[in-house]
Write an enzyme that holds these catalytic residues in place. Structure first.
Site, PDB file in Angstrom:
ATOM      1  N   CYS A   2     -11.299 -86.358  90.154  1.00  0.00           N
ATOM      2  CA  CYS A   2     -12.398 -86.102  91.077  1.00  0.00           C
ATOM      3  C   CYS A   2     -12.111 -84.755  91.721  1.00  0.00           C
ATOM      4  CB  CYS A   2     -12.483 -87.202  92.139  1.00  0.00           C
ATOM      5  SG  CYS A   2     -13.748 -86.882  93.398  1.00  0.00           S
ATOM      6  N   GLU A 106     -18.955 -85.134  88.347  1.00  0.00           N
ATOM      7  CA  GLU A 106     -18.140 -84.974  87.148  1.00  0.00           C
ATOM      8  C   GLU A 106     -18.951 -84.171  86.140  1.00  0.00           C
ATOM      9  OE1 GLU A 106     -15.150 -85.532  86.957  1.00  0.00           O
ATOM     10  OE2 GLU A 106     -14.591 -87.256  88.206  1.00  0.00           O
TER      11      GLU A 106
END
Length: 234
Positions: A2, A106
């Site tokens: 992340c 993402e």
């Protein structure tokens, strides 16, 4: 991993949602939070039942580090190995925290390009990443507090884009995760699981989020990529 996320709620709403208190000044909504930047973190006061919200730098610097150069490489900690890594094992035992967010990003490679996607809980609700924190003394003798986001294997929603996802804690787990007196590493590790895919959604966003300098609502606004989505998820 992340590497970017969103926290578009103001401080008062975050405090109320997580039943926490803070002496921090009000902050502006953030739509493109990046590594090494200051981020809100929630910890449990070890002496009284109060959750405290404060700012820390995203990118954990272990207390034993000689300098802060490790920070950019320590934005994430793999949940499967955190208990054995020198930088994270002590923090997993007794320095756990919540890192509030309401979305994360993402990227999916498509040919020569990478398409960014935003992931949310339900319709953009607040949630908390499972975090670890530490303190490090800089050359001037000042204590610097830093944090890292734990990651795990992907669920059905995130696996279509990336092979890892941040650990999103169930609200029922907050008290146990934050309790500094709970030093059972195995029990803490049991909480580090993929979030229920049925409560998540994903949609493509514009490449504005690629640049750290861009930090506005357009970064997480949905874009029309119907044909590309068909190729990605077919």
């Amino acid at each position: 991993m992340c590497g970017r996320y969103r926290l578009s709620r103001r401080k008062q709403l975050v405090e109320e949602y997580f039943d926490s208190v803070s002496n921090e000044e009000e902050w502006s909504p953030r739509y493109n939070i990046a590594p090494t930047q200051p981020v809100p973190v929630i910890r449990q006061n070890p002496k009284e039942p109060v959750r405290e919200l404060s700012l820390m730098h995203w990118g954990l610097v272990p207390s034993w580090a000689k300098d802060s150069s490790l920070a950019a490489k320590m934005i994430n900690a793999r949940s499967e190995t955190a208990s054995t890594k020198p930088a994270f094992r002590d923090a997993l035992k007794s320095r756990r925290c919540l890192i509030p967010a309401d979305g994360f990003y993402e990227w999916k490679r498509v040919g020569k390009n990478k398409q960014p996607f935003c992931f949310e809980i339900n319709d953009g609700e607040l949630f908390a990443f499972a975090g670890l924190w530490d303190r490090w003394k800089d050359p001037s003798g000042n204590w610097v507090k830093t944090c890292s986001i734990l990651t795990t294997t992907p669920n059905a929603v995130t696996s279509a884009v990336h092979d890892r996802m941040p650990v999103i804690l169930d609200p029922d787990s907050y008290d146990l995760w934050l309790d500094p007196g709970m030093q059972d590493v195995a029990a803490a590790s049991d909480l580090l699981k993929p979030y229920d895919a049925r409560q998540m959604r994903c949609y493509p966003v514009s490449s504005r989020v690629n640049r750290v300098a861009n930090d506005d609502a357009e970064c997480s606004a949905p874009v029309e990529l119907a044909q590309m989505q068909n190729r990605l998820f077919s």
